[in-house]
Design an enzyme around this catalytic site. Sequence first.
Site, PDB file in Angstrom:
ATOM      1  N   CYS A 128       0.252  -1.355   0.212  1.00 23.80           N
ATOM      2  CA  CYS A 128      -0.077  -0.463   0.421  1.00 23.80           C
ATOM      3  C   CYS A 128       0.749   1.438   0.406  1.00 23.80           C
ATOM      4  O   CYS A 128       0.454   2.124  -0.004  1.00 23.80           O
ATOM      5  CB  CYS A 128      -1.010   0.183   1.323  1.00 23.80           C
ATOM      6  SG  CYS A 128      -2.057  -1.606   1.239  1.00 23.80           S
ATOM      7  N   HIS A 270      -3.025   6.743   2.504  1.00 24.51           N
ATOM      8  CA  HIS A 270      -3.412   5.436   2.376  1.00 24.51           C
ATOM      9  C   HIS A 270      -4.722   5.552   2.631  1.00 24.51           C
ATOM     10  O   HIS A 270      -5.276   5.666   4.206  1.00 24.51           O
ATOM     11  CB  HIS A 270      -2.235   4.528   2.810  1.00 24.51           C
ATOM     12  CG  HIS A 270      -2.890   3.567   2.652  1.00 24.51           C
ATOM     13  ND1 HIS A 270      -3.365   3.216   1.422  1.00 24.51           N
ATOM     14  CD2 HIS A 270      -3.253   2.457   3.206  1.00 24.51           C
ATOM     15  CE1 HIS A 270      -4.033   1.259   1.574  1.00 24.51           C
ATOM     16  NE2 HIS A 270      -3.801   1.807   2.676  1.00 24.51           N
ATOM     17  N   ASN A 300     -10.135   0.157   0.777  1.00 22.45           N
ATOM     18  CA  ASN A 300      -8.733  -0.275   1.185  1.00 22.45           C
ATOM     19  C   ASN A 300      -8.381  -0.846  -0.271  1.00 22.45           C
ATOM     20  O   ASN A 300      -8.786  -1.579  -0.783  1.00 22.45           O
ATOM     21  CB  ASN A 300      -8.274  -1.002   1.884  1.00 22.45           C
ATOM     22  CG  ASN A 300      -6.732  -0.331   1.693  1.00 22.45           C
ATOM     23  OD1 ASN A 300      -5.856  -0.372   0.710  1.00 22.45           O
ATOM     24  ND2 ASN A 300      -6.167  -1.013   2.872  1.00 22.45           N
TER      25      ASN A 300
HETATM   26  N1  COA Z   1     -18.088  -8.496  10.906  1.00 19.08           N
HETATM   27  C1  COA Z   1     -18.646  -8.562  12.777  1.00 19.08           C
HETATM   28  N2  COA Z   1     -17.652  -9.287  13.607  1.00 19.08           N
HETATM   29  C2  COA Z   1     -16.477  -9.206  13.062  1.00 19.08           C
HETATM   30  C3  COA Z   1     -15.649  -8.935  11.885  1.00 19.08           C
HETATM   31  C4  COA Z   1     -16.917  -7.997  11.020  1.00 19.08           C
HETATM   32  N3  COA Z   1     -16.215  -8.365   9.299  1.00 19.08           N
HETATM   33  N4  COA Z   1     -14.743  -8.734  11.359  1.00 19.08           N
HETATM   34  C5  COA Z   1     -14.074  -8.795  12.591  1.00 19.08           C
HETATM   35  N5  COA Z   1     -15.656  -9.575  13.707  1.00 19.08           N
HETATM   36  C6  COA Z   1     -15.012  -9.673  15.057  1.00 19.08           C
HETATM   37  C7  COA Z   1     -13.895 -10.411  15.631  1.00 19.08           C
HETATM   38  O1  COA Z   1     -14.416 -11.879  15.098  1.00 19.08           O
HETATM   39  C8  COA Z   1     -13.812  -9.903  16.970  1.00 19.08           C
HETATM   40  O2  COA Z   1     -14.888 -10.875  18.150  1.00 19.08           O
HETATM   41  P1  COA Z   1     -14.473 -11.349  19.056  1.00 19.08           P
HETATM   42  O3  COA Z   1     -14.842 -10.503  20.009  1.00 19.08           O
HETATM   43  O4  COA Z   1     -16.178 -12.196  19.230  1.00 19.08           O
HETATM   44  O5  COA Z   1     -13.338 -12.401  19.012  1.00 19.08           O
HETATM   45  C9  COA Z   1     -14.582  -8.366  16.963  1.00 19.08           C
HETATM   46  O6  COA Z   1     -15.324  -8.928  15.463  1.00 19.08           O
HETATM   47  C10 COA Z   1     -13.159  -7.733  17.108  1.00 19.08           C
HETATM   48  O7  COA Z   1     -12.431  -7.976  16.409  1.00 19.08           O
HETATM   49  P2  COA Z   1     -10.805  -7.500  16.211  1.00 19.08           P
HETATM   50  O8  COA Z   1     -10.549  -7.783  15.874  1.00 19.08           O
HETATM   51  O9  COA Z   1     -10.373  -7.079  17.749  1.00 19.08           O
HETATM   52  O10 COA Z   1     -11.655  -5.699  15.242  1.00 19.08           O
HETATM   53  P3  COA Z   1     -10.770  -4.552  15.328  1.00 19.08           P
HETATM   54  O11 COA Z   1     -11.392  -3.765  16.278  1.00 19.08           O
HETATM   55  O12 COA Z   1      -9.622  -4.967  15.528  1.00 19.08           O
HETATM   56  O13 COA Z   1     -11.209  -4.455  13.987  1.00 19.08           O
HETATM   57  C11 COA Z   1     -10.028  -4.391  11.882  1.00 19.08           C
HETATM   58  C12 COA Z   1     -10.343  -4.585  12.825  1.00 19.08           C
HETATM   59  C13 COA Z   1      -9.457  -4.862  10.992  1.00 19.08           C
HETATM   60  C14 COA Z   1     -11.178  -3.946  11.284  1.00 19.08           C
HETATM   61  C15 COA Z   1      -8.397  -3.327  12.358  1.00 19.08           C
HETATM   62  O14 COA Z   1      -8.000  -4.608  12.967  1.00 19.08           O
HETATM   63  C16 COA Z   1      -8.257  -2.747  11.382  1.00 19.08           C
HETATM   64  O15 COA Z   1      -8.592  -2.165  10.728  1.00 19.08           O
HETATM   65  N6  COA Z   1      -6.903  -2.731  11.139  1.00 19.08           N
HETATM   66  C17 COA Z   1      -6.284  -2.596  10.045  1.00 19.08           C
HETATM   67  C18 COA Z   1      -6.344  -3.228   9.126  1.00 19.08           C
HETATM   68  C19 COA Z   1      -6.155  -2.568   7.487  1.00 19.08           C
HETATM   69  O16 COA Z   1      -6.382  -1.164   7.569  1.00 19.08           O
HETATM   70  N7  COA Z   1      -4.905  -3.363   7.037  1.00 19.08           N
HETATM   71  C20 COA Z   1      -4.213  -2.448   5.905  1.00 19.08           C
HETATM   72  C21 COA Z   1      -3.149  -1.638   6.128  1.00 19.08           C
HETATM   73  S1  COA Z   1      -2.455  -1.745   4.847  1.00 19.08           S
END
Ligand code: COA
Length: 403
Positions: A128, A270, A300
Amino acid sequence: MGIRKDESAEPRTGTGLYAHVVGWGMAVPDIVITNQDLEAIVETNDEWIRTRTGIRERRIAGERESTSSLGLKAARRALEVANMLPTDIDLIIVATSTPENVFPSAACLIQNGLGATRAGAFDLSAACSGFVYGVEMASQAIRSGSIRAAVVIGAETMTRILNWQDRGTCILFGDGAGAIVLRASEAEGGVLSAVLRSDGSGGDLLGLPAVGSIDLLNSDYVNDEHTLNKMHMNGGEVFKFATRVITESIHQALEKANLSIEDLSLIVPHQANMRIIQAAARALKIAPEMFMSNLERYGNTSAASIPIALCEAVQEGRIKPDDNIAFVGFGGGLTWAAMILRWGDPRPVDRRSEALINQGRREFSYFLVRIRASLRRFSRRISKLFGRSNRIQRLRDKADRLD
Ligand code: COA
């Protein structure tokens, strides 16, 4: 405001040349996938996706679309804005993690589609952050005097490498392309500074195992969680990394350009997650509105997200001549990069007739590309036919000898 000429911290190139952005263009597929549509694919819901990421919908490439076809459209639009010809271009860089082939590169496919017959072309792999890396490479080539003009493209079909059973990743990404034209000028401005960084020790946080570099059958790298040609990510760790490096690298790039955060009019980051942008705004002690954001509509799009956001920022009138703006990217590798630019085309305003003539010449170049491709297909068919008749002749000769 602005750069004090003799205090610039960027090393002097001796050529007195600067790389200015003189054209920009974007292309996104027509097909829209909303959060509600995703509810039918994985266990998720609109509210969760919106509140955790800020994304409402994304675009997905159609059957006849690819990374290079989107990149080509964006590049043609950028050339139009620049009022330049494909033959004016010396270098084409495509930042992508989703090329059609390892080779020929997406850049070569686009070079051919443009009819940019004087250009070198290559793909750049920095996930990215790739677009900012590409702009810096092209800008340095311009400042050294090695080339006069370059097209830098960020193009992706991320939806083709997603694991559609992994709700942690498949809700985040979309497809699209954006491009800019960089051109040499002695007028001060354009790309003022850049900071490119990497940390391979975090490579396992975000990856796309692909064929070629490792013995896949015996590798720990491809396992239950890491599938060949499918993306995997540790969302929480990537989130923390992103918020840290945005702040750090923007400060470093500003320092190199002898500017401070107050000198910036807009930051084009980004587009990964609205909460990442909000956290970066808090850390930089600036209003979130200082960041351009359109991830609500595209998700993204990896290397394409900065040039797409840039195009929309220009369209919305959020960037004006002489504004200092910043790009900041982060992603797999790990890689990250920030860049400061002074906006504005240093060329005198073109006369209308010249623009029309160039438009005609570009169209003719694209027409020639189509004719050349048809001729090639035709000649391949002919040689196949002859090949077949040669084979038949050889069989006949054999049969004759048997008699
Ligand atoms: N819909 C519903 N629930 C979801 C889900 C979805 N699409 N994805 C994950 N969950 C659930 C998980 O299973 C977890 O459930 P649990 O508490 O029962 O175990 C809960 O939601 C929290 O998950 P978590 O991974 O801690 O969520 P988060 O707040 O960290 O958000 C992202 C997840 C991926 C949105 C976040 O971590 C993120 O955006 N990270 C950066 C990713 C990114 O930008 N990558 C590209 C960089 S170039």
